[in-house]
Design a protein around this motif. Structure first.
Motif, PDB file in Angstrom:
ATOM      1  N   PRO A   1       9.111   2.857 -26.583  1.00  8.98           N
ATOM      2  CA  PRO A   1       8.395   3.399 -25.202  1.00  8.98           C
ATOM      3  C   PRO A   1       8.801   4.673 -24.910  1.00  8.98           C
ATOM      4  O   PRO A   1       7.887   5.601 -24.403  1.00  8.98           O
ATOM      5  CB  PRO A   1       9.105   2.370 -24.187  1.00  8.98           C
ATOM      6  N   SER A   2       9.943   5.387 -25.540  1.00  9.54           N
ATOM      7  CA  SER A   2      10.377   6.907 -25.101  1.00  9.54           C
ATOM      8  C   SER A   2       9.956   7.957 -26.330  1.00  9.54           C
ATOM      9  O   SER A   2      10.347   8.765 -26.108  1.00  9.54           O
ATOM     10  CB  SER A   2      11.851   6.838 -24.643  1.00  9.54           C
ATOM     11  N   LEU A   3       9.489   7.236 -27.364  1.00  6.34           N
ATOM     12  CA  LEU A   3       9.404   7.858 -28.664  1.00  6.34           C
ATOM     13  C   LEU A   3       8.292   9.126 -28.318  1.00  6.34           C
ATOM     14  O   LEU A   3       7.229   8.737 -28.020  1.00  6.34           O
ATOM     15  CB  LEU A   3       8.748   7.262 -29.595  1.00  6.34           C
ATOM     16  N   GLU A   4       8.894  10.467 -28.634  1.00  5.99           N
ATOM     17  CA  GLU A   4       7.891  11.604 -28.521  1.00  5.99           C
ATOM     18  C   GLU A   4       7.578  12.413 -29.684  1.00  5.99           C
ATOM     19  O   GLU A   4       6.334  12.761 -29.959  1.00  5.99           O
ATOM     20  CB  GLU A   4       8.686  12.581 -27.680  1.00  5.99           C
ATOM     21  N   GLU A   5       8.515  11.966 -30.799  1.00  7.63           N
ATOM     22  CA  GLU A   5       8.326  12.767 -32.020  1.00  7.63           C
ATOM     23  C   GLU A   5       8.407  11.697 -33.258  1.00  7.63           C
ATOM     24  O   GLU A   5       9.582  11.123 -33.357  1.00  7.63           O
ATOM     25  CB  GLU A   5       9.192  13.974 -32.208  1.00  7.63           C
ATOM     26  N   LEU A   6       7.353  11.682 -33.923  1.00  4.75           N
ATOM     27  CA  LEU A   6       7.448  10.689 -35.122  1.00  4.75           C
ATOM     28  C   LEU A   6       7.385  11.185 -36.396  1.00  4.75           C
ATOM     29  O   LEU A   6       6.064  12.090 -36.420  1.00  4.75           O
ATOM     30  CB  LEU A   6       6.491   9.508 -34.885  1.00  4.75           C
ATOM     31  N   SER A   7       8.076  11.226 -37.582  1.00  7.32           N
ATOM     32  CA  SER A   7       7.717  11.783 -38.938  1.00  7.32           C
ATOM     33  C   SER A   7       7.715  10.809 -39.664  1.00  7.32           C
ATOM     34  O   SER A   7       8.787  10.067 -40.200  1.00  7.32           O
ATOM     35  CB  SER A   7       8.912  12.810 -39.110  1.00  7.32           C
TER      36      SER A   7
ATOM     37  N   ASN B   1      -0.463   0.863 -37.599  1.00 11.50           N
ATOM     38  CA  ASN B   1      -0.680   1.150 -36.222  1.00 11.50           C
ATOM     39  C   ASN B   1       0.504   1.919 -35.538  1.00 11.50           C
ATOM     40  O   ASN B   1       1.710   1.457 -35.407  1.00 11.50           O
ATOM     41  CB  ASN B   1      -0.849  -0.190 -35.379  1.00 11.50           C
ATOM     42  N   ILE B   2       0.418   3.042 -35.084  1.00  7.23           N
ATOM     43  CA  ILE B   2       1.260   3.861 -34.283  1.00  7.23           C
ATOM     44  C   ILE B   2       1.084   3.823 -32.825  1.00  7.23           C
ATOM     45  O   ILE B   2       0.177   4.406 -32.138  1.00  7.23           O
ATOM     46  CB  ILE B   2       1.409   5.266 -34.939  1.00  7.23           C
ATOM     47  N   GLY B   3       1.884   2.853 -32.019  1.00  6.76           N
ATOM     48  CA  GLY B   3       1.571   2.678 -30.663  1.00  6.76           C
ATOM     49  C   GLY B   3       2.505   3.214 -29.732  1.00  6.76           C
ATOM     50  O   GLY B   3       2.572   2.639 -28.570  1.00  6.76           O
ATOM     51  N   ALA B   4       3.386   4.107 -29.885  1.00  5.06           N
ATOM     52  CA  ALA B   4       4.285   4.740 -29.016  1.00  5.06           C
ATOM     53  C   ALA B   4       3.537   5.419 -27.900  1.00  5.06           C
ATOM     54  O   ALA B   4       2.846   6.493 -28.188  1.00  5.06           O
ATOM     55  CB  ALA B   4       5.253   5.654 -29.616  1.00  5.06           C
ATOM     56  N   PRO B   5       3.692   4.796 -26.417  1.00  5.90           N
ATOM     57  CA  PRO B   5       2.780   5.198 -25.531  1.00  5.90           C
ATOM     58  C   PRO B   5       3.118   6.865 -24.933  1.00  5.90           C
ATOM     59  O   PRO B   5       2.049   7.456 -24.474  1.00  5.90           O
ATOM     60  CB  PRO B   5       3.117   4.366 -24.289  1.00  5.90           C
ATOM     61  N   ASN B   6       4.254   7.137 -25.490  1.00  2.00           N
ATOM     62  CA  ASN B   6       4.665   8.454 -25.029  1.00  2.00           C
ATOM     63  C   ASN B   6       4.697   9.562 -26.411  1.00  2.00           C
ATOM     64  O   ASN B   6       5.299  10.675 -26.170  1.00  2.00           O
ATOM     65  CB  ASN B   6       5.838   8.618 -24.045  1.00  2.00           C
ATOM     66  N   LEU B   7       4.090   9.141 -27.226  1.00  2.00           N
ATOM     67  CA  LEU B   7       4.301  10.331 -28.555  1.00  2.00           C
ATOM     68  C   LEU B   7       3.708  11.225 -28.031  1.00  2.00           C
ATOM     69  O   LEU B   7       2.261  11.405 -28.051  1.00  2.00           O
ATOM     70  CB  LEU B   7       3.484   9.392 -29.683  1.00  2.00           C
ATOM     71  N   LEU B   8       4.273  12.386 -28.631  1.00  2.00           N
ATOM     72  CA  LEU B   8       3.678  13.917 -28.385  1.00  2.00           C
ATOM     73  C   LEU B   8       3.378  14.667 -29.792  1.00  2.00           C
ATOM     74  O   LEU B   8       2.234  15.243 -29.888  1.00  2.00           O
ATOM     75  CB  LEU B   8       4.573  14.789 -27.554  1.00  2.00           C
ATOM     76  N   LYS B   9       4.047  14.135 -30.741  1.00  3.08           N
ATOM     77  CA  LYS B   9       3.970  14.762 -32.183  1.00  3.08           C
ATOM     78  C   LYS B   9       3.950  13.936 -33.243  1.00  3.08           C
ATOM     79  O   LYS B   9       5.034  13.068 -33.118  1.00  3.08           O
ATOM     80  CB  LYS B   9       4.927  16.039 -31.993  1.00  3.08           C
TER      81      LYS B   9
END
Length: 481
Positions: A204-210, A223-231
């Motif tokens: 739920p809090s994930l903002e950056e995913l690499s 499927n990349i479903g983090a609702p708060n993903l920014l990057k």
């Protein structure tokens, strides 16, 4: 080294050069250091390697107390000549440290027959409420070792950053509870075909995913479903078996602002579905030698359509020239209504490339245009010019940057075309490496001064530094014309 009751012991040798820069030339005696508050001394310890920070415990009773609360523990097997010494040091450091919260825990080592030992160490970090966890666990793909990460990692409520580098299949337990995880990096890990790992991509809090060189030949849909993903960053190199070429990457986060993709974009039905919230995209596309250029062009074209709302776009696509004969694509080319900055990192970039001209014509609000790998005009037609002139050249294009300039005839022709068609241009940056400075400084300046300019406000700035500072945003002009 002197005993723990001697408060005058010189600690200079144990203070890192980075900390010395912070405190300047002031006295570094142990007595002076001991007058500082605990918070500052713990920062001193954080600048040291874990081995040196542990050694500080023998300076005095106070240092012994502080060393038990080292903010970060960093262990790397490569720093030790023998495996047994590495194991003993990690065991000793963890048993010495108290249970106060850990800022960071980093472990880089080979996984042979030490799975339970490694899991005990990780569990010790989790029990100390670690915030940043970095694991580089070397397990060969065909090794008999079947390593599974401890479940406690996936239930760590204090974890903010998690970096996992592991050449091994990745198993995620049924329960994942990481409410504060903001940054996640997975490198070289292998995804199973049960898609259980997607629970980790939906925190739920994930903002950056690499996702870097991750493997998943059986994955059809990611499927990349983090609702708060920014990057989101996805890197796939050809020499490493990556995701299924038929894989469809679906981004469901409605807040995502930045996408960085580097790798192949050919074969099968490989696509990336992007939300309209994207502001920045950096796309580097290669296609396999066996791939038909038209097929790759179709997929890149579809991706460009998904990116039509971005404001900043960086594109490296070695097949851009292959699109020149695709009238069917040009007839439905997307309009980049929000695009203000376009950077092309293509060698060479041809100004007379039809695909480039169409893209410019479909970017009516473009303000900045960067040719990071040089620019040439190679039409072979005397007096060739942009026809029709893109709308942005007449109303919005304020800045053009050309990097790695060598001033041959084709490059000078390209500059001539740009200057006589960009009617509102204010700055033209030209970067020549330092090696060309002596050769170009006089002649190039004189030649450029003579070129006609459609904009009487246009200044030409020359940069002769080795690195192209114009592209990095740290431009320090050498000459102004």
């Amino acid at each position: 080294m002197m005993g723990e009751n001697d408060e005058e012991m010189d600690a200079t040798v144990l203070v890192s050069s980075k900390y010395r820069e912070l405190i300047g030339t002031q006295d570094l005696s142990c007595k002076w250091l001991c007058n500082l508050p605990d918070e500052i001394l713990l920062r001193v310890l954080d600048f040291l390697s874990t081995r040196d920070a542990v050694r500080m415990s023998v300076l005095s009773k106070r240092w012994k107390h502080l060393s038990k609360s080292i903010p970060s523990l960093i262990f790397d097997e490569e720093d030790f000549f023998e495996k047994s010494r590495f194991l003993n040091f990690v065991e000793g450091a963890l048993s010495f440290r108290d249970l106060s919260p850990l800022k960071a825990f980093s472990l880089s080592c080979y996984v042979d027959n030490d799975e339970s030992r490694i899991n005990t160490w990780v569990d010790a970090a989790i029990r100390r409420k670690v915030q940043e966890l970095h694991l580089c666990l070397l397990v060969e793909i065909h090794s008999p070792v079947k390593y599974t990460l401890p479940c406690c990692i996936f239930r760590c409520e204090t974890l903010v950053k998690f970096h996992l580098e592991m050449l091994h299949n990745f198993r995620v337990p049924s329960l994942v509870c990481l409410p504060n995880l903001k940054v996640l990096t997975l490198e070289y890990v292998g995804f199973g075909d049960d898609n259980s790992f997607e629970k980790l991509l939906a925190c739920p809090s994930l903002e950056e995913l690499s996702l870097k060189n991750c493997r998943g030949r059986q994955i059809k849909v990611l499927n990349i479903g983090a609702p708060n993903l920014l990057k989101l960053t996805i890197v796939q190199y050809d020499f490493f078996p990556g995701l299924n070429r038929d894989c469809q990457v679906r981004i469901h986060g409605a807040r995502i602002k930045s996408l960085h993709y580097s790798g192949h974009y050919g074969g099968g039905d490989h696509t990336i579905s992007c939300p309209s919230s994207l502001v920045e995209a950096v796309i580097t596309v290669f296609y396999p030698a066996e791939e038909i250029p038209d097929q790759c062009a179709d997929r890149v074209f579809k991706l460009l359509k998904d990116l039509s709302n971005v404001e900043h776009l960086t594109l490296f696509y070695e097949g851009l020239q292959d699109m020149n004969e695709r009238q069917d694509l040009f007839d439905s080319f997307p309009v980049f209504r929000s695009l203000t900055q376009l950077k092309l990192d293509i060698r060479p970039t041809y100004l007379d490339c039809r695909a480039l001209q169409v893209m410019l014509s479909q970017s009516p609000c473009l303000r900045s245009l960067v040719f990071a790998a040089g620019l040439i005009e190679d039409s072979g037609i005397d007096g060739w010019t942009l026809d029709p002139v893109p709308q942005c050249f007449l109303s919005s294009l304020k800045e053009i940057r050309i990097c790695n300039f060598i001033a041959d005839d084709h490059e000078l022709l390209a500059v001539r075309v740009l200057l006589r068609t960009a009617e509102v241009l204010e700055k033209l940056f030209i970067h020549c490496s330092r090696g060309y400075r002596k050769y170009f400084q006089g002649n190039l300046r004189k030649h450029l001064m003579k070129l006609p300019r459609a904009s009487d406000r246009c200044a030409i700035l020359l940069d002769f530094r080795e690195e192209c500072s114009a592209c990095s945003g740290e431009f320090d002009l050498f000459g102004l014309l």
